[in-house]
Design a protein around this motif. Structure first.
Motif, PDB file in Angstrom:
ATOM      1  N   UNK A  13      10.484  14.179  19.881  1.00  0.00           N
ATOM      2  CA  UNK A  13      11.933  14.423  19.740  1.00  0.00           C
ATOM      3  C   UNK A  13      12.564  13.534  18.671  1.00  0.00           C
ATOM      4  N   UNK A  14      11.938  12.395  18.356  1.00  0.00           N
ATOM      5  CA  UNK A  14      12.512  11.486  17.357  1.00  0.00           C
ATOM      6  C   UNK A  14      11.795  11.547  16.010  1.00  0.00           C
ATOM      7  N   UNK A  15      10.711  12.287  15.947  1.00  0.00           N
ATOM      8  CA  UNK A  15       9.946  12.380  14.698  1.00  0.00           C
ATOM      9  C   UNK A  15      10.826  12.794  13.518  1.00  0.00           C
ATOM     10  N   UNK A  16      11.686  13.809  13.632  1.00  0.00           N
ATOM     11  CA  UNK A  16      12.502  14.187  12.467  1.00  0.00           C
ATOM     12  C   UNK A  16      13.399  13.049  11.961  1.00  0.00           C
ATOM     13  N   UNK A  17      13.847  12.176  12.870  1.00  0.00           N
ATOM     14  CA  UNK A  17      14.732  11.075  12.471  1.00  0.00           C
ATOM     15  C   UNK A  17      13.985   9.937  11.799  1.00  0.00           C
ATOM     16  N   UNK A  18      12.764   9.636  12.251  1.00  0.00           N
ATOM     17  CA  UNK A  18      12.077   8.438  11.762  1.00  0.00           C
ATOM     18  C   UNK A  18      10.898   8.697  10.838  1.00  0.00           C
ATOM     19  N   UNK A  19      10.398   9.901  10.786  1.00  0.00           N
ATOM     20  CA  UNK A  19       9.209  10.195   9.963  1.00  0.00           C
ATOM     21  C   UNK A  19       9.350   9.733   8.516  1.00  0.00           C
ATOM     22  N   UNK A  20      10.501   9.932   7.867  1.00  0.00           N
ATOM     23  CA  UNK A  20      10.611   9.478   6.470  1.00  0.00           C
ATOM     24  C   UNK A  20      10.537   7.960   6.313  1.00  0.00           C
ATOM     25  N   UNK A  21      10.745   7.210   7.379  1.00  0.00           N
ATOM     26  CA  UNK A  21      10.750   5.746   7.311  1.00  0.00           C
ATOM     27  C   UNK A  21       9.412   5.113   7.658  1.00  0.00           C
ATOM     28  N   UNK A  22       8.540   5.863   8.287  1.00  0.00           N
ATOM     29  CA  UNK A  22       7.275   5.300   8.733  1.00  0.00           C
ATOM     30  C   UNK A  22       6.361   5.006   7.549  1.00  0.00           C
ATOM     31  N   UNK A  23       5.678   3.864   7.624  1.00  0.00           N
ATOM     32  CA  UNK A  23       4.735   3.479   6.575  1.00  0.00           C
ATOM     33  C   UNK A  23       3.353   4.031   6.915  1.00  0.00           C
ATOM     34  N   UNK A  24       2.416   3.880   5.979  1.00  0.00           N
ATOM     35  CA  UNK A  24       1.052   4.352   6.213  1.00  0.00           C
ATOM     36  C   UNK A  24       0.501   3.765   7.508  1.00  0.00           C
ATOM     37  N   UNK A  25      -0.171   4.573   8.272  1.00  0.00           N
ATOM     38  CA  UNK A  25      -0.809   4.180   9.533  1.00  0.00           C
ATOM     39  C   UNK A  25       0.175   3.778  10.630  1.00  0.00           C
ATOM     40  N   UNK A  26       1.461   4.013  10.444  1.00  0.00           N
ATOM     41  CA  UNK A  26       2.431   3.707  11.501  1.00  0.00           C
ATOM     42  C   UNK A  26       2.578   4.923  12.396  1.00  0.00           C
ATOM     43  N   UNK A  27       2.476   4.694  13.697  1.00  0.00           N
ATOM     44  CA  UNK A  27       2.550   5.778  14.670  1.00  0.00           C
ATOM     45  C   UNK A  27       3.544   5.438  15.767  1.00  0.00           C
ATOM     46  N   UNK A  28       4.201   6.438  16.288  1.00  0.00           N
ATOM     47  CA  UNK A  28       5.137   6.249  17.389  1.00  0.00           C
ATOM     48  C   UNK A  28       4.350   6.049  18.678  1.00  0.00           C
TER      49      UNK A  28
END
Length: 123
Positions: free
Chosen positions: A18-33
């Protein structure tokens, strides 16, 4: 920025997708929720590298503040399990720059398992 000194931030667990659309552009390589939580308008996302606090602002909610709290700045943390009469569990983190950040989690959530995950990233 969310005012962490204001007190307890009350959250309910939500599915991470549910939060992927909000945070996906900010995540760095290998960063996972790892886990996601929501208040009425705001969200808190725990990844394998940091905590992202999402503060929706204004009447329309188009303005949004994203605060990153890296695990590398956590000096100490604690959890409090739910009880018989108090069904909420709590997470307290102590950051070197901003002090104590306290989250109360409502509903069904395995805080003991989450403590293991949090320990892996903080220690």
């Amino acid at each position: 920025m969310i005012d962490f000194q204001q007190g307890l931030i009350k959250l309910s667990p939500i599915a991470p997708d549910r939060v992927v659309p909000m945070v996906a552009p900010m995540l760095v390589n290998d960063e996972q929720i790892v886990a996601a939580f929501k208040t009425v308008r705001d969200s808190v996302v725990f990844t394998n590298k940091r905590i992202i606090a999402i503060n929706v602002q204004g009447m329309t909610g188009k303005k949004t503040d994203y605060t990153s709290l890296p695990y590398s700045k956590v000096q100490a943390f604690s959890i409090e399990t739910a009880g018989v009469f108090d069904r909420d569990c709590e997470i307290e983190l102590y950051f070197s720059a901003i002090g104590q950040v306290k989250f109360e989690i409502r509903g069904s959530f395995d805080i003991v398992q989450f403590n293991r995950i949090l320990s892996h990233y903080v220690l």
